[in-house]
Design a protein around this motif. Structure first.
Motif, PDB file in Angstrom:
ATOM      1  N   PRO A  52     -43.370 -97.469  70.416  1.00  0.00           N
ATOM      2  CA  PRO A  52     -42.319 -96.699  71.280  1.00  0.00           C
ATOM      3  C   PRO A  52     -41.179 -96.302  70.578  1.00  0.00           C
ATOM      4  CG  PRO A  52     -43.266 -98.345  72.883  1.00  0.00           C
ATOM      5  CD  PRO A  52     -43.905 -98.613  71.291  1.00  0.00           C
ATOM      6  N   LEU A  53     -40.949 -97.401  69.587  1.00  0.00           N
ATOM      7  CA  LEU A  53     -39.615 -97.185  68.646  1.00  0.00           C
ATOM      8  C   LEU A  53     -40.018 -95.946  67.505  1.00  0.00           C
ATOM      9  CD1 LEU A  53     -38.954-100.936  68.275  1.00  0.00           C
ATOM     10  CD2 LEU A  53     -37.880 -99.498  69.570  1.00  0.00           C
ATOM     11  N   ILE A  54     -41.133 -95.960  67.037  1.00  0.00           N
ATOM     12  CA  ILE A  54     -41.384 -94.716  66.192  1.00  0.00           C
ATOM     13  C   ILE A  54     -41.375 -93.674  66.846  1.00  0.00           C
ATOM     14  CG2 ILE A  54     -43.064 -94.047  64.556  1.00  0.00           C
ATOM     15  CD1 ILE A  54     -43.781 -96.873  63.813  1.00  0.00           C
ATOM     16  N   GLU A  55     -42.256 -93.395  67.991  1.00  0.00           N
ATOM     17  CA  GLU A  55     -42.170 -92.337  68.590  1.00  0.00           C
ATOM     18  C   GLU A  55     -40.852 -91.607  69.031  1.00  0.00           C
ATOM     19  OE1 GLU A  55     -42.882 -89.433  72.084  1.00  0.00           O
ATOM     20  OE2 GLU A  55     -42.006 -91.546  72.118  1.00  0.00           O
ATOM     21  N   ALA A  56     -40.156 -92.572  69.378  1.00  0.00           N
ATOM     22  CA  ALA A  56     -38.643 -92.206  69.920  1.00  0.00           C
ATOM     23  C   ALA A  56     -37.972 -91.595  68.831  1.00  0.00           C
ATOM     24  CB  ALA A  56     -37.892 -93.338  70.530  1.00  0.00           C
ATOM     25  N   VAL A  57     -38.093 -92.094  67.800  1.00  0.00           N
ATOM     26  CA  VAL A  57     -37.396 -91.599  66.543  1.00  0.00           C
ATOM     27  C   VAL A  57     -38.032 -90.291  66.162  1.00  0.00           C
ATOM     28  CG1 VAL A  57     -36.605 -91.894  63.963  1.00  0.00           C
ATOM     29  CG2 VAL A  57     -36.551 -93.784  65.704  1.00  0.00           C
ATOM     30  N   VAL A  58     -39.114 -90.059  65.920  1.00  0.00           N
ATOM     31  CA  VAL A  58     -39.793 -88.928  65.678  1.00  0.00           C
ATOM     32  C   VAL A  58     -39.689 -87.914  66.655  1.00  0.00           C
ATOM     33  CG1 VAL A  58     -42.050 -87.935  65.032  1.00  0.00           C
ATOM     34  CG2 VAL A  58     -41.288 -90.335  64.098  1.00  0.00           C
ATOM     35  N   ARG A  59     -39.806 -88.011  67.825  1.00  0.00           N
ATOM     36  CA  ARG A  59     -39.912 -87.078  69.305  1.00  0.00           C
ATOM     37  C   ARG A  59     -38.385 -86.399  69.077  1.00  0.00           C
ATOM     38  NH1 ARG A  59     -37.921 -88.863  73.587  1.00  0.00           N
ATOM     39  NH2 ARG A  59     -39.061 -91.123  73.569  1.00  0.00           N
ATOM     40  N   GLU A  60     -37.468 -87.467  68.767  1.00  0.00           N
ATOM     41  CA  GLU A  60     -35.961 -86.822  68.709  1.00  0.00           C
ATOM     42  C   GLU A  60     -36.080 -86.015  67.693  1.00  0.00           C
ATOM     43  OE1 GLU A  60     -32.092 -86.264  69.882  1.00  0.00           O
ATOM     44  OE2 GLU A  60     -33.643 -87.007  71.017  1.00  0.00           O
ATOM     45  N   GLY A  61     -36.328 -86.106  66.425  1.00  0.00           N
ATOM     46  CA  GLY A  61     -36.276 -85.453  65.313  1.00  0.00           C
ATOM     47  C   GLY A  61     -37.049 -84.045  65.479  1.00  0.00           C
ATOM     48  N   LEU A  62     -38.122 -84.360  65.875  1.00  0.00           N
ATOM     49  CA  LEU A  62     -38.858 -82.869  65.950  1.00  0.00           C
ATOM     50  C   LEU A  62     -38.383 -81.941  66.599  1.00  0.00           C
ATOM     51  CD1 LEU A  62     -42.486 -84.564  66.235  1.00  0.00           C
ATOM     52  CD2 LEU A  62     -41.777 -83.119  64.261  1.00  0.00           C
ATOM     53  N   ALA A  63     -37.541 -82.181  67.875  1.00  0.00           N
ATOM     54  CA  ALA A  63     -36.746 -81.672  68.864  1.00  0.00           C
ATOM     55  C   ALA A  63     -35.568 -81.136  68.372  1.00  0.00           C
ATOM     56  CB  ALA A  63     -36.609 -82.456  70.220  1.00  0.00           C
ATOM     57  N   HIS A  64     -34.747 -81.945  67.209  1.00  0.00           N
ATOM     58  CA  HIS A  64     -33.529 -81.573  67.005  1.00  0.00           C
ATOM     59  C   HIS A  64     -33.332 -81.180  65.338  1.00  0.00           C
ATOM     60  CE1 HIS A  64     -32.272 -82.049  71.151  1.00  0.00           C
ATOM     61  NE2 HIS A  64     -32.859 -83.320  71.042  1.00  0.00           N
ATOM     62  N   PHE A  65     -34.101 -81.918  64.772  1.00  0.00           N
ATOM     63  CA  PHE A  65     -33.929 -81.492  63.202  1.00  0.00           C
ATOM     64  C   PHE A  65     -33.776 -80.245  62.623  1.00  0.00           C
ATOM     65  CE2 PHE A  65     -34.781 -81.631  58.687  1.00  0.00           C
ATOM     66  CZ  PHE A  65     -34.002 -82.747  58.297  1.00  0.00           C
ATOM     67  N   ALA A  66     -32.938 -79.588  62.073  1.00  0.00           N
ATOM     68  CA  ALA A  66     -32.912 -78.397  61.596  1.00  0.00           C
ATOM     69  C   ALA A  66     -33.715 -78.216  60.215  1.00  0.00           C
ATOM     70  CB  ALA A  66     -31.759 -77.670  61.367  1.00  0.00           C
ATOM     71  N   GLY A  67     -34.571 -77.576  60.288  1.00  0.00           N
ATOM     72  CA  GLY A  67     -35.700 -77.365  58.990  1.00  0.00           C
ATOM     73  C   GLY A  67     -35.008 -76.539  58.044  1.00  0.00           C
ATOM     74  N   GLU A  68     -35.211 -76.401  56.759  1.00  0.00           N
ATOM     75  CA  GLU A  68     -34.576 -75.592  55.882  1.00  0.00           C
ATOM     76  C   GLU A  68     -34.953 -74.124  55.936  1.00  0.00           C
ATOM     77  OE1 GLU A  68     -37.991 -75.597  52.407  1.00  0.00           O
ATOM     78  OE2 GLU A  68     -36.372 -76.743  52.022  1.00  0.00           O
ATOM     79  N   ASN A  69     -35.851 -73.641  56.820  1.00  0.00           N
ATOM     80  CA  ASN A  69     -36.061 -72.504  57.382  1.00  0.00           C
ATOM     81  C   ASN A  69     -36.402 -72.140  58.785  1.00  0.00           C
ATOM     82  OD1 ASN A  69     -38.918 -72.742  56.987  1.00  0.00           O
ATOM     83  ND2 ASN A  69     -38.619 -72.609  55.036  1.00  0.00           N
ATOM     84  N   ALA A  70     -36.441 -71.218  59.210  1.00  0.00           N
ATOM     85  CA  ALA A  70     -36.752 -70.845  60.593  1.00  0.00           C
ATOM     86  C   ALA A  70     -38.458 -71.147  60.802  1.00  0.00           C
ATOM     87  CB  ALA A  70     -36.725 -69.477  61.214  1.00  0.00           C
ATOM     88  N   VAL A  71     -39.246 -70.950  59.677  1.00  0.00           N
ATOM     89  CA  VAL A  71     -40.609 -71.377  59.734  1.00  0.00           C
ATOM     90  C   VAL A  71     -40.818 -72.837  60.091  1.00  0.00           C
ATOM     91  CG1 VAL A  71     -42.889 -71.356  58.634  1.00  0.00           C
ATOM     92  CG2 VAL A  71     -41.523 -69.395  58.362  1.00  0.00           C
TER      93      VAL A  71
END
Length: 270
Positions: A140-159
């Motif tokens: 649950p701890l890893i999933e929480a960190v990664v889920r939040e990141g996938l939802a909000h981290f800005a990639g280096e490009n739109a793709v």
């Protein structure tokens, strides 16, 4: 205060010493989702928090997302090597994992061991807008960190950003999740379990190793994956691993000089 055990980590949720309102809200929301205590940080250091609450790990909400602080270091979301792998794919270069999976646009992938999410990001890029990538993480701890990141981290490009946003995550045991899926419901089922003989040079993985599920893949897990997959079951392991033979993967592919290879079990035309 009684704590809940998550993998190797007994944890509480908190913030940085001077939290923004958004960070405090994220901490409280995450604590409620994981049924973990939310504790006020105040001026306490990480070691002081651990001693006060009798925990080994801290899930810290900061501006920019969640970080898991373990005795082996911090685990935070970053696309890592998926940036380079997607860049190479866009140049027409081969990605060994995508090739082992036989990925094409529009396919569906179940990643049974999400981890940092790098492989899921590459799969999401290849399968595209009409594809589907579901990541399963038992911690649950890893999933929480990664889920939040996938939802909000800005990639280096739109793709890259779009590839991350398309990934669906679930906190679950992979075998339990597979048992609940209809037969032939995903094109590819993929596993990247903790290596039986870790590549010790990968020190950046130490925080993940501390919190992760270290159980080896079982024949029962592979049998369920074979039932759920339409085309292939693929597993990542070290190039000299005996796991491929133990679990019945008849085909092993990978780069000649790569420290990791992929076991491929074809269950349909692919």
């Amino acid at each position: 205060m009684e704590q809940e055990q998550h993998g190797s980590c007994r944890a509480v949720v908190t913030t940085s010493r001077k939290p923004h309102a958004a960070s405090e809200a994220l901490a409280r929301q995450t604590a409620a989702q994981l049924s973990l205590p939310y504790v006020l940080r105040g001026t306490l250091s990480a070691d002081e928090l651990r001693a006060r609450y009798g925990v080994s790990c801290l899930l810290v909400a900061r501006q920019g997302g969640l970080r898991l602080e373990t005795p082996e270091g911090e685990l935070f979301f970053h696309p890592n090597m998926s940036h380079l792998r997607v860049k190479n794919l866009r140049k027409g270069q081969r990605d060994n994992m995508a090739a082992a999976m036989g990925l094409r646009p529009g396919m569906s992938v179940l990643d049974g061991t999400l981890g940092f999410g790098a492989d899921a990001i590459v799969a999401s890029f290849v399968t595209g807008e009409k594809g589907r990538v579901v990541g399963i993480e038992s911690s649950p701890l890893i999933e929480a960190v990664v889920r939040e990141g996938l939802a909000h981290f800005a990639g280096e490009n739109a793709v890259m950003t779009a590839a991350m946003r398309r990934i669906e995550t679930h906190c679950a045991d992979a075998l339990t999740f597979l048992r609940a899926q209809p037969a032939k419901s995903f094109d590819v089922v993929y596993f990247d379990p903790m290596f039986r003989h870790p590549l010790l040079a990968s020190e950046n993985l130490n925080p993940l190793r501390y919190a992760a599920d270290h159980r080896a893949a079982t024949p029962e897990l592979i049998a369920e994956a074979r039932r759920v997959a339409r085309h292939r079951v693929v597993m990542k392991e070290t190039s000299k691993s005996g796991e491929f033979a133990r679990l019945g993967f008849p085909e092993v592919v990978g780069g000649k000089y790569s420290p990791v290879h992929y076991g491929v079990l074809r269950v349909g035309k692919s």
